[in-house]
Design a protein around this motif. Structure first.
Motif, PDB file in Angstrom:
ATOM      1  N   LEU A 213       0.832  -1.199   0.000  1.00 23.06           N
ATOM      2  CA  LEU A 213       0.000   0.000   0.000  1.00 23.06           C
ATOM      3  C   LEU A 213       0.870   1.253   0.000  1.00 23.06           C
ATOM      4  O   LEU A 213       0.565   2.238  -0.690  1.00 23.06           O
ATOM      5  N   MET A 214       1.958   1.230   0.768  1.00 19.92           N
ATOM      6  CA  MET A 214       2.889   2.354   0.783  1.00 19.92           C
ATOM      7  C   MET A 214       3.478   2.586  -0.605  1.00 19.92           C
ATOM      8  O   MET A 214       3.590   3.727  -1.070  1.00 19.92           O
ATOM      9  N   MET A 215       3.859   1.508  -1.278  1.00 19.11           N
ATOM     10  CA  MET A 215       4.477   1.628  -2.591  1.00 19.11           C
ATOM     11  C   MET A 215       3.499   2.226  -3.602  1.00 19.11           C
ATOM     12  O   MET A 215       3.853   3.126  -4.374  1.00 19.11           O
ATOM     13  N   ILE A 216       2.261   1.749  -3.586  1.00 20.57           N
ATOM     14  CA  ILE A 216       1.249   2.290  -4.499  1.00 20.57           C
ATOM     15  C   ILE A 216       0.982   3.763  -4.181  1.00 20.57           C
ATOM     16  O   ILE A 216       0.813   4.593  -5.088  1.00 20.57           O
ATOM     17  N   THR A 217       0.953   4.094  -2.889  1.00 17.06           N
ATOM     18  CA  THR A 217       0.738   5.487  -2.476  1.00 17.06           C
ATOM     19  C   THR A 217       1.859   6.382  -2.986  1.00 17.06           C
ATOM     20  O   THR A 217       1.609   7.486  -3.483  1.00 17.06           O
ATOM     21  N   VAL A 218       3.102   5.915  -2.881  1.00 17.15           N
ATOM     22  CA  VAL A 218       4.249   6.694  -3.359  1.00 17.15           C
ATOM     23  C   VAL A 218       4.156   6.905  -4.863  1.00 17.15           C
ATOM     24  O   VAL A 218       4.442   7.998  -5.378  1.00 17.15           O
ATOM     25  N   LEU A 219       3.775   5.864  -5.601  1.00 16.06           N
ATOM     26  CA  LEU A 219       3.645   5.986  -7.052  1.00 16.06           C
ATOM     27  C   LEU A 219       2.594   7.028  -7.431  1.00 16.06           C
ATOM     28  O   LEU A 219       2.804   7.844  -8.339  1.00 16.06           O
ATOM     29  N   VAL A 270      -3.612   7.675   4.095  1.00 14.91           N
ATOM     30  CA  VAL A 270      -3.727   6.283   3.648  1.00 14.91           C
ATOM     31  C   VAL A 270      -3.230   5.326   4.726  1.00 14.91           C
ATOM     32  O   VAL A 270      -3.905   4.351   5.076  1.00 14.91           O
ATOM     33  N   VAL A 271      -2.051   5.600   5.267  1.00 15.04           N
ATOM     34  CA  VAL A 271      -1.446   4.697   6.261  1.00 15.04           C
ATOM     35  C   VAL A 271      -2.289   4.628   7.529  1.00 15.04           C
ATOM     36  O   VAL A 271      -2.546   3.529   8.054  1.00 15.04           O
ATOM     37  N   LEU A 272      -2.728   5.766   8.025  1.00 11.38           N
ATOM     38  CA  LEU A 272      -3.493   5.778   9.270  1.00 11.38           C
ATOM     39  C   LEU A 272      -4.893   5.193   9.087  1.00 11.38           C
ATOM     40  O   LEU A 272      -5.414   4.524   9.987  1.00 11.38           O
ATOM     41  N   LEU A 273      -5.500   5.425   7.934  1.00  9.51           N
ATOM     42  CA  LEU A 273      -6.813   4.833   7.674  1.00  9.51           C
ATOM     43  C   LEU A 273      -6.707   3.311   7.588  1.00  9.51           C
ATOM     44  O   LEU A 273      -7.516   2.585   8.186  1.00  9.51           O
ATOM     45  N   PHE A 274      -5.716   2.837   6.864  1.00  9.79           N
ATOM     46  CA  PHE A 274      -5.510   1.391   6.741  1.00  9.79           C
ATOM     47  C   PHE A 274      -5.245   0.773   8.113  1.00  9.79           C
ATOM     48  O   PHE A 274      -5.845  -0.240   8.478  1.00  9.79           O
ATOM     49  N   SER A 275      -4.355   1.404   8.873  1.00  7.22           N
ATOM     50  CA  SER A 275      -4.020   0.897  10.208  1.00  7.22           C
ATOM     51  C   SER A 275      -5.237   0.906  11.116  1.00  7.22           C
ATOM     52  O   SER A 275      -5.488  -0.064  11.848  1.00  7.22           O
TER      53      SER A 275
END
Length: 423
Positions: A213-219, A270-275
Motif C-alpha cells: 500500500l505504501m508503494m502504491i501510495t508513493v507511485l 492512507v497509512v493511518l486509515l488502513f491501520s
C-alpha cells in the motif's frame, strides 16, 4: 508594517492553496485518488480476511468473527513464556496429537484437531522455530521435543544463530566483529517473552499489505506532484509566471509547499486509515509484545515491540515517500518534463526489487529508498554497515540517510526552479 506582513502571509497562503487546487483539479489526478481509495479498501479487506479460525467441527471462518474467537482462545495463554508454560504447550500438543481426530486421514477430522491447538498456535510456532535449523523451518518439530528440552528454549534461539554463522557457506559473509555483534543482539533480547493475542498487529505488520500500500501510495503521489513545476511550461505560461513580482520567490516556495503537503497528507491519510481499519476490526491488543513473538520476525536482530515496529515502519515509509516525491519534483523543476518526472517514483520503487535478486547488485540494492517502504518486512535482514567504528543494522542507517538527503535536496528545488531562464 503589521498589516503588510498579514497581507503577505495571506497572499502566500492563497498561492499555496492555489497550487494544491491545481494538482487536485486535474482529471487524471482525481482518477488516481479514486484508484488509491479502491486499493485502500481492498487491502484492508484482504488483511482482515487473512485472520482465520477453525471451529470445533473443523469449519473455517475468516475476518471479524474469526478474530473474536481467536482472541478468546489465545487470551487463555496470555503471560510470560516461562519454562512451565512451554512445558504445558508441549504437553497439550502431544495430548492432541494422540487423539483419533489427529490420526485420522480425513481432512475434516484433522481440522478438528488443529482447532484444538489454535489457542497456543503462536507459542507452538515459536517452539518449532527455536528448535528447527536457523533457515529451515520444521512445522512438526515440536512433536519430537521432550518437556525437559523446554528449559533450553531461549538458549536454542541463540545456538541456532551461532550454528548458522559457523556454516562453511556463511563463514566468510560476516567478519568476527559482525558475528559477535549479531550474537550480542540475540542475547540482549529480554526474556522470558511476554505473549498475548496480537493478530491485529501481525495482520498489519507481518503481511505484505502495508508495504504494498505504501508503494502504491508513493507511485500515485509521484504522479500527482510530477507536474507541479512543469505545468507552467506545458501550458506555455512560464514567461508570465517568472515575470510576476513573486514568480521567482514566494511562488516557487508555494509550489514546494504544495508538494510537501500533498505528500504528507496523502501518505499519512492512507497509512493511518488502513491501520485504523485493520486494528479496529482485529484488535489493538499485543502492541507491547516483542516482534519475536511472531513467526515472521523470530530471527529479528531488532529487539522492539509491535508498536515500535509500527512507528519505525510508518515513519521510515514517510521519509522514503518524501525523498522519492522530492526527487521527482526536482527532476520536474530541472527538465520541465512531467513525463520524465513521473518515471522517478517507478524507477526507485518497482525496479530495485527485481535488480536486487541479482547477486552482483544485492548489496547495493539494500540502500535504495524502496527499502524504507519495507521496513516491517526487513527486520530479519542481516545487512550490516560500519560507520564511525560502529556496526549498525540496515534500518538504523537508511532512515537518517534519506532524511538527510531529503533535507539537502528539497531546498535545491528552490534554486533550480528560481534560476530558470526563459526562452
Amino acid at each position: 508594517m503589521y498589516f503588510y506582513i498579514i497581507l503577505v502571509r495571506r497572499q502566500v497562503l492563497m498561492m499555496l492553496l492555489f497550487e494544491i487546487k491545481k494538482v487536485l483539479s486535474k482529471p487524471l489526478n482525481k482518477a488516481a485518488l479514486l484508484i488509491l481509495t479502491a486499493v485502500l479498501v481492498i487491502g484492508s479487506v484482504l488483511a482482515i480476511r487473512d485472520v482465520r479460525y477453525v471451529d470445533k467441527d473443523g469449519n473455517l471462518s475468516t475476518g471479524i468473527l474469526a478474530a473474536r474467537h481467536l482472541q478468546d482462545e489465545k487470551s487463555q495463554w496470555e503471560g510470560y513464556l516461562t519454562e512451565d508454560v512451554l512445558r504445558e504447550v508441549i504437553q497439550e500438543n502431544a495430548a492432541i496429537n494422540a487423539l483419533p481426530e489427529a490420526k485420522s486421514e480425513d481432512i475434516q477430522e484433522n481440522n478438528k484437531a488443529a482447532a484444538m491447538k489454535q489457542g497456543f498456535s503462536d507459542i507452538r510456532e515459536m517452539i518449532n522455530l527455536a528448535f528447527s535449523e536457523f533457515d529451515n523451518f520444521d512445522y512438526y518439530r515440536i512433536d519430537s521435543i521432550s518437556e525437559e528440552e523446554a528449559e533450553n528454549f531461549y538458549e536454542q534461539r541463540i545456538m541456532g544463530l551461532r550454528n548458522y554463522l559457523n556454516r562453511d557457506e556463511i563463514a566468510d559473509m560476516f567478519s568476527k566483529d559482525e558475528k559477535e555483534w549479531l550474537i550480542h543482539k540475540y542475547e540482549s533480547l529480554d526474556t522470558p517473552l511476554y505473549y498475548e493475542y496480537a493478530d491485529g498487529w501481525k495482520a498489519l505488520l507481518d503481511s505484505q499489505y502495508l508495504p504494498t500500500l505504501m508503494m502504491i501510495t508513493v507511485l500515485i503521489i509521484g504522479f500527482m506532484v510530477a507536474g507541479i513545476f512543469s505545468d507552467e511550461f506545458t501550458w506555455k505560461a512560464d514567461s508570465i509566471f517568472f515575470s510576476t513580482r513573486w514568480g521567482r520567490g514566494k511562488a516557487v516556495l508555494s509550489k514546494m509547499g504544495a508538494g510537501f503537503l500533498i505528500t504528507t497528507i496523502l501518505y499519512w491519510s492512507v497509512v493511518l486509515l488502513f491501520s485504523g481499519i485493520v486494528l479496529a476490526v482485529l484488535g489493538f491488543s499485543g502492541s507491547g509484545c516483542a516482534v519475536q513473538t511472531g513467526v515472521s520476525n523470530w530471527n529479528s536482530i531488532y529487539n522492539i515491540t509491535y508498536l515500535q515496529d509500527y512507528v519505525l515502519s510508518t515513519f521510515g515509509g514517510y521519509i522514503g515517500s518524501l525523498f522519492i516525491a522530492t526527487l521527482a519534483m526536482l527532476v520536474s523543476a530541472k527538465t520541465h518534463s512531467t513525463v520524465f518526472a513521473i518515471t522517478i517514483p517507478f524507477i526507485l520503487t518497482c525496479i530495485p526489487p527485481f535488480v536486487g535478486k541479482l547477486e552482483a547488485f544485492a548489496r547495493v540494492m539494500t540502500l535504495f529508498p524502496d527499502q524504507l517502504l519495507f521496513i516491517n518486512k526487513n527486520l530479519e535482514d542481516f545487512a550490516l554497515y560500519h560507520i564511525g567504528g560502529r556496526i549498525l543494522g540496515g534500518i538504523s542507517v537508511m532512515i537518517p540517510l534519506y532524511l538527510i538527503l531529503f533535507c539537502l535536496i528539497f531546498p535545491i528545488i528552490f534554486r533550480v526552479y528560481g534560476k530558470t531562464q526563459m526562452k
